[in-house]
Structures are given as C-alpha cells and as structure tokens.
Scaffold this active site. Structure first.
Site, mmCIF file in Angstrom:
data_model
loop_
_atom_site.group_PDB
_atom_site.id
_atom_site.type_symbol
_atom_site.label_atom_id
_atom_site.label_comp_id
_atom_site.label_asym_id
_atom_site.label_seq_id
_atom_site.Cartn_x
_atom_site.Cartn_y
_atom_site.Cartn_z
ATOM 1 N N LEU A 112 3.723 40.662 13.189
ATOM 2 C CA LEU A 112 3.132 39.903 12.085
ATOM 3 C C LEU A 112 3.073 40.697 10.780
ATOM 4 C CD1 LEU A 112 0.148 38.182 13.937
ATOM 5 C CD2 LEU A 112 2.472 37.312 13.578
ATOM 6 N N GLN A 171 17.147 30.847 20.678
ATOM 7 C CA GLN A 171 17.584 30.734 19.280
ATOM 8 C C GLN A 171 18.396 31.941 18.826
ATOM 9 O OE1 GLN A 171 13.374 30.459 17.857
ATOM 10 N NE2 GLN A 171 14.081 31.738 16.173
ATOM 11 N N HIS A 206 3.394 35.746 7.689
ATOM 12 C CA HIS A 206 2.773 35.027 8.812
ATOM 13 C C HIS A 206 1.290 34.770 8.537
ATOM 14 C CE1 HIS A 206 5.970 37.496 11.049
ATOM 15 N NE2 HIS A 206 6.346 36.250 11.269
#
Ligand code: AMP
Length: 282
Positions: free
Chosen positions: A33, A61, A37
């Site tokens: 993070l 992904q 974020h």
C-alpha cells in the site's frame, strides 16, 4: 480492524455489519500500500459505515513472463497502514481460496479491453473483471473505489458494473503523485536510481500534450506523436503505447472533441509504468 483469509468469514462479517444497518465500501488492491491506495480508503471511510480493503495479487491478471512472482508484498506494513486509515476489515485470501480447482467462469468486457493496455496484455482485463466480480459477490459492497491511475481499468469496471446490473456504485478517485509528478505505484520500487530520475517524463509529456490541446490542437495524431517523441527523448524510456481515445468507447480518435483520455504505457528498464490524463474540450 479484522484480518480474514476466508471468503465465508468475510461474507459473514459483512452481513453482520449490514444487519446493523451499515453501508459497505470496498477498496480492491494488490497490496504494498501507498498513498494512492490510502486516498481510496479515506474516500471509502467518508462515504460508508464499514470499509473493506482487499489485498490480493490476482494471478489471473498477469500474463506469461510478467511480474506475478516478483510483485512486491508486505502484509505486515499493509495491515498497519490499513488500520491507521480506518479500515474495518482486511480480506487477504490465498490464490487457492479465491480460485477453487475447476474454476471455469470468466467475465469479459468486449471492445473496451482491446486497445491501450489490452493490446500488450491480452488476458489482463479478463482477470481483473473476473476477480472484481468475485470480490463484489463476496463483499456485497454498496460502493467500490478505484483509482484514475489505472484509467482503462476504471472505465472497464464501470461498464461491467452497469452492463451486469451489479448494483455497486463505482467511485473513481484522482491520481496521487510524488512531488516530481510520478504517479505512485507499487511497481515504482523496481526502478533503478537512474530509471526513477527519468520516470517523471511520462507525466510531463502527457501534461504537455494536454497543454497542446488546450492551445487549440485538434489533430489526435499530432498530439500522440508529440507526447511519444518527448518520452523517447529519455534514453531510459521505451514506449509501449501513447494513445488518445474517447472516454465513451476507449477507441482511438482522429479528431479531438468532447472528453478524451490521453494515456501512455512506458518501460523504464524492465518496469512498465502507466499514466493518463482526461482532457475535456469545450
Ligand atoms: P493496485 O494495488 O495497483 O491494483 O491498485 C489498487 C487500486 O488503487 C486501483 O484502483 C488503482 O487504480 C489505485 N491506485 C493505484 N495507484 C494509485 C495512485 N497513484 N493514485 C490513485 N489511485 C491509485
């Protein structure tokens, strides 16, 4: 703040909050993070009674040869930041928890996923839309928060949510940047000192493109090639794409009119960075 590794537990905790009349905000991330974020978490905190942050490096992904294994991870630091920012529940599943053996179902958004990042990452958005649909199913949020940093992703998820009547309000928040303009990204840690020094050219070139449009240029190709040339002026940079597309269709435009997205993906060494700017033409 609670940490959960399991779908069933998350579902139960969210249901319990809902039972108390709480509205639910979801912030999906791959962790490691940073302020980008956390800006989403803060927005979610303002607009909802119960905030869920998911941390999941979603294997579906990533393409072959991409950075799935080396993607930066630091759960301990993430939990500390999440707690400080007012998250109620962190959902950090293992891949096996998210994808049971025999998983065969995919969510695909057509057309919007073909250009821009979809060209060099052909299965990327299918992985993103599938995992986001699953997260919506598990967390049943009222609102979900995404960054404009991943501009194509934000448009694709908005379209998917409308097309499939998922009943989630998709909120898109502005790009958070370093002082020199570089968009915050978990992948910035990959950059060597030299690459890091060169990387702000990406945003600078896009800004210059925006200024050119502001000064009256309406030929999309002229703007694309100006931005491309400017980025290629940095020896550390290798352009993947510079595109100017309609925000409606994400298809390339010839003439700049209405609202357009000027977006680029650039390799600095092995690190592929993306950035974009939305331009509104009166
Ligand atoms: P990621 O962990 O990279 O998948 O990002 C999770 C969410 O945070 C996505 O919706 C991103 O668009 C968003 N995000 C990442 N970087 C930034 C940033 N610099 N500013 C705003 N949002 C960001």
């Amino acid at each position: 703040m609670k940490l959960s590794r399991g779908k069933a537990e998350v579902r139960a905790l969210v249901e319990e909050a809902r039972g108390r009349g709480a509205s639910v905000g979801l912030v999906p991330t791959m962790g490691y993070l940073h302020e980008g974020h956390l800006s989403l978490v803060r927005r979610a905190r303002e607009q909802n009674d119960y905030v869920v942050l998911s941390i999941f490096v979603n294997p579906t992904q990533f393409g072959p040869g991409e950075d799935l294994e080396s993607y930066p991870r630091d759960l301990e630091s993430d939990l500390e930041l999440a707690e400080q920012s007012g998250v109620d529940l962190v959902f950090a599943p293992e891949a096996e928890e998210m994808y049971a053996p025999g998983h065969r179902t995919w969510v695909e958004v057509e057309e919007l996923t073909r250009g821009l990042c979809g060209r060099s990452r052909p299965d990327h958005f299918r992985g993103v839309t599938t995992v986001v649909t699953k997260l919506f199913g598990i967390c049943r949020p009222d609102r979900a928060y995404f960054g404009q940093k991943d501009g194509q992703q934000a448009f694709v998820i908005g379209r998917m949510t409308r097309d499939l009547d998922l009943g989630v309000e998709v909120v898109v928040a502005p790009i958070v940047r370093e002082a020199d303009g570089l968009a915050l990204s978990s992948r910035n840690v990959y950059l060597s000192e030299e690459e890091r020094r060169a990387a702000p050219i990406l945003q600078r070139a896009l800004c210059e493109g925006e200024v050119t449009v502001g000064a009256g240029e309406r030929d999309a190709e002229a703007v694309r090639s100006q931005v491309r040339r400017r980025i290629e002026g940095a020896p550390e940079a290798r352009v993947d794409y510079v595109e100017l597309v309609s925000t409606e269709t994400l298809q390339s435009v010839e003439l700049i009119a209405g609202e357009v997205l000027l977006a680029a993906a650039v390799f600095f060494g092995k690190t592929r960075l993306i950035d974009n700017v939305i331009i509104k033409v009166p």
